[in-house]
Design a protein around this motif. Structure first.
Motif, PDB file in Angstrom:
ATOM      1  N   GLY A  74      -4.167   4.438   0.030  1.00 43.39           N
ATOM      2  CA  GLY A  74      -2.891   4.743   0.662  1.00 43.39           C
ATOM      3  C   GLY A  74      -3.048   4.990   2.150  1.00 43.39           C
ATOM      4  N   ALA A  88      -2.148  14.198  -1.733  1.00 41.97           N
ATOM      5  CA  ALA A  88      -1.153  13.689  -2.689  1.00 41.97           C
ATOM      6  C   ALA A  88      -0.324  14.766  -3.386  1.00 41.97           C
ATOM      7  CB  ALA A  88      -1.844  12.813  -3.730  1.00 41.97           C
ATOM      8  N   ALA A  99      -2.664  11.936  -9.682  1.00 39.15           N
ATOM      9  CA  ALA A  99      -2.748  12.044  -8.219  1.00 39.15           C
ATOM     10  C   ALA A  99      -3.935  12.911  -7.813  1.00 39.15           C
ATOM     11  CB  ALA A  99      -1.451  12.629  -7.669  1.00 39.15           C
ATOM     12  N   GLU A 144       1.636  12.774 -13.805  1.00 36.69           N
ATOM     13  CA  GLU A 144       1.633  12.266 -12.420  1.00 36.69           C
ATOM     14  C   GLU A 144       0.769  13.150 -11.525  1.00 36.69           C
ATOM     15  OE1 GLU A 144       5.568  11.075 -10.544  1.00 36.69           O
ATOM     16  OE2 GLU A 144       6.190  11.816 -12.515  1.00 36.69           O
ATOM     17  N   MET A 195       0.845  -1.207   0.000  1.00 37.40           N
ATOM     18  CA  MET A 195       0.000   0.000   0.000  1.00 37.40           C
ATOM     19  C   MET A 195       0.884   1.263   0.000  1.00 37.40           C
ATOM     20  SD  MET A 195      -3.433   1.271   1.424  1.00 37.40           S
ATOM     21  CE  MET A 195      -4.084  -0.293   1.046  1.00 37.40           C
ATOM     22  N   ARG A 196       0.472   2.246  -0.783  1.00 40.97           N
ATOM     23  CA  ARG A 196       1.221   3.500  -0.893  1.00 40.97           C
ATOM     24  C   ARG A 196       1.291   4.217   0.477  1.00 40.97           C
ATOM     25  NH1 ARG A 196      -2.517   6.883  -3.833  1.00 40.97           N
ATOM     26  NH2 ARG A 196      -1.830   5.752  -5.658  1.00 40.97           N
ATOM     27  N   LYS A 197       2.448   4.851   0.751  1.00 37.03           N
ATOM     28  CA  LYS A 197       2.568   5.639   1.987  1.00 37.03           C
ATOM     29  C   LYS A 197       2.794   7.098   1.626  1.00 37.03           C
ATOM     30  CE  LYS A 197       4.206   2.592   5.548  1.00 37.03           C
ATOM     31  NZ  LYS A 197       5.342   2.112   6.318  1.00 37.03           N
ATOM     32  N   ILE A 198       2.026   7.977   2.241  1.00 35.11           N
ATOM     33  CA  ILE A 198       2.237   9.407   2.006  1.00 35.11           C
ATOM     34  C   ILE A 198       2.833  10.002   3.271  1.00 35.11           C
ATOM     35  CG2 ILE A 198       1.071  11.604   1.578  1.00 35.11           C
ATOM     36  CD1 ILE A 198      -0.555  10.345  -0.469  1.00 35.11           C
TER      37      ILE A 198
END
Ligand code: NAD
Ligand code: 6OD
Length: 486
Positions: free
Chosen positions: A33, A185, A87, A83, A1-4
């Motif tokens: 995320g 994001a 996002a 991108e 899973m994406r981490k911000i």
């Protein structure tokens, strides 16, 4: 899973507490995320980094060098356009077709335009007589205010954040940004662009989290912050103003609205329909400048309502990336509950629901998203809550009027004063009405037509101060006078 993660002192960092919250895609309702939630620790670090940067390499740059860096940031956004687009559309659910033309290009333009504004700003000077006859010269210079807290909403995340970060940096300040918890994001991605452009560490910082008892409050209460610029709800503005009172910090606020659109019988009907459709439904009605109260002169009322109904029913909700999608979801399930509560309230208050009023049946993975139907009401009194309170959804109330004096009074009968739109082909009427509307910006025969050199902000409870062009320089710098005795 994406981490911000947070972006502090040019590095991406997680919270020392390990606390995170979900990043949810509103088109599907899926968690995409995990976002680090800042505690006081991270906010302290970000403010300290921003303070140190003021006297470091950044503070030593001249205006040309600063502006060159900001041009590189704009070019960096454009170089990674796709991108940013992906996002922003994942975070908000807004159609690519919208963000491609508005959000992302404006995100880049905000850096170039304010670099140019600062580079071209003139300083005033005054000569004066002195008793000895030699005289003196006074001249004013602009210096940075210091560390600026930038607290942002979720509706146009990159556009509204860079609209403040651009001028703040152009004026030589450093910033700590608190993006909305709904849309973390693009502010984070901008950290990568800042590094690629060579912006020194600590100039641009981002901390993630919520408002009260979280990153938003910790940041705005922080004594190391010199001024606060905020876009969001009027109630949040009140809380931030209380925080800003400690230390007598300056604020710039862009707040809520309940904007009128006034359609005279002498309008170009096609243009008025097209503009009012956009102002009610663009970005799923989540634009502070949007029209939620439409007043239409009685002879054209029925035709106008019928054409708005056809327009609303022709809108196409769908996957953000699909070319034919022109209606996204609301930003979150929480916001959908709020908007649907107004749909119920309007019906209880006796509205005639011309179209919409509910939730559309969406196919496949979109079934879990925060969708609502575009909605038009007629038949409510001006004092109905659905006509007075900001809903911030794809909806408007349309009511008839009979004369100019009446409609000006009704349009101004609100605690807000952000924007207004007037539709008429009569040039005298256009000037007359626009001059009397209590709104920070009035468009005649258009909507959301933006020249970034112009003052932008709200009257009454829609804001404090003006930003845009040289008006931004007034907020983001201190004007000093220097008096030289000759
Ligand atoms: P919001 O006020 O709920 O939140 C905005 C930001 O403030 C978020 O980052 C949030 O976390 C933070 N926040 C909330 N409480 C806080 C507190 N006590 N202290 C510090 N920070 C706090 O607004 P929203 O729901 O994100 O955005 C929608 C609202 O924004 C609408 O009212 C809309 O009209 C307004 N808006 C105004 C403009 C304008 O230019 N006038 C532009 C866009 C949106
Ligand atoms: O265009 C802008 O600069 C601006 N501040 C727009 C605000 C839109 C509100 O939702």
């Amino acid at each position: 899973m994406r981490k911000i993660k947070h972006f502090i002192d040019s590095g991406f960092v997680e919270s020392s507490s390990g606390k995170t919250f979900d990043q949810v895609a509103p088109a599907t309702g899926q968690v995409v995320g995990q976002v680090s939630e800042a505690g006081r620790n991270e906010v302290n670090q970000a403010v300290e980094a921003a303070r140190n940067a003021l006297t470091g390499e950044w503070g030593k740059l001249n205006v040309e060098q600063r502006c060159e860096l900001l041009y590189r940031v704009a070019d960096g956004i454009n170089a990674r356009f796709d991108e940013f687009l992906a996002a922003e559309c994942e975070d908000t659910g807004k159609p690519y077709s919208l963000a491609r033309h508005i959000d992302i290009p404006r995100g880049a333009a905000n850096f170039k335009i304010f670099a140019d504004t600062v580079r071209n700003a003139a300083n005033k000077s005054f000569e004066m007589a002195t008793p000895d006859g030699a005289g003196a010269i006074n001249y004013s210079v602009h210096v940075p205010k210091g560390v600026i807290a930038v607290v942002c909403p979720w509706n146009l995340p990159l556009l509204l954040m860079t609209w403040k970060v651009g001028p703040a940096l152009a004026c030589g300040n450093t910033v700590v940004v608190k993006p909305s918890e709904e849309t973390p994001a693009t502010a984070t991605l901008l950290g990568e662009v800042m590094n690629e452009a060579g912006v020194p560490a600590g100039v641009y910082n981002v901390v993630h989290g919520f408002g009260p008892n979280s990153a938003g409050a910790y940041l705005t209460e922080h004594p190391g912050v010199d001024a606060i610029t905020f876009t969001g709800e009027t109630g949040t503005g009140e809380a931030i103003m209380r925080a800003a009172a400690t230390g007598v910090r300056d604020v710039s606020f862009e707040l809520g609205g309940k904007n009128p659109g006034i359609v005279f019988a002498d309008c170009d009907m096609g243009k008025a329909i097209e503009g009012t459709m956009r102002s009610a439904f663009a970005n799923c009605g989540q634009v502070c400048l949007g029209t939620e109260r439409v007043f239409v002169e009685r002879p054209i009322f029925d035709e106008f309502v019928a054409r708005m109904k056809s327009g609303a029913e022709a809108l196409k909700p769908g996957h953000p990336e699909d070319a034919e999608t022109n209606l996204g979801p609301l930003v979150s399930e929480i916001h959908r509950k709020k908007v649907l509560s107004y749909y119920e309230l309007a019906a209880e208050e006796g509205a005639n629901v011309v179209t919409g009023g509910g939730v559309p049946k969406m196919p496949g993975d979109l079934a879990g998203g925060s969708w609502v139907e575009p909605t038009i009401w007629t038949g409510l009194d001006d004092d109905a809550r659905a006509v007075r309170e900001e809903i911030f959804g794809p909806c408007c109330h349309i009511s008839p009027f009979d004369d100019e004096e009446e409609v000006i009074a009704r349009a101004n009968d609100t605690e807000y004063g952000l924007a207004a739109a007037v539709w008429t082909e009569n040039v005298s009427r256009a000037h007359r009405v626009a001059g009397r509307l209590e709104a920070g910006i009035t468009w005649v025969n258009s909507w959301f037509l933006r020249d970034l050199r112009t003052p932008f902000g709200g009257m009454k409870q829609s804001g404090i101060g003006r930003e845009g062009g040289e008006y931004s320089l007034e907020f983001y710098s201190e004007t000093k006078n220097i008096c030289i005795k000759l």
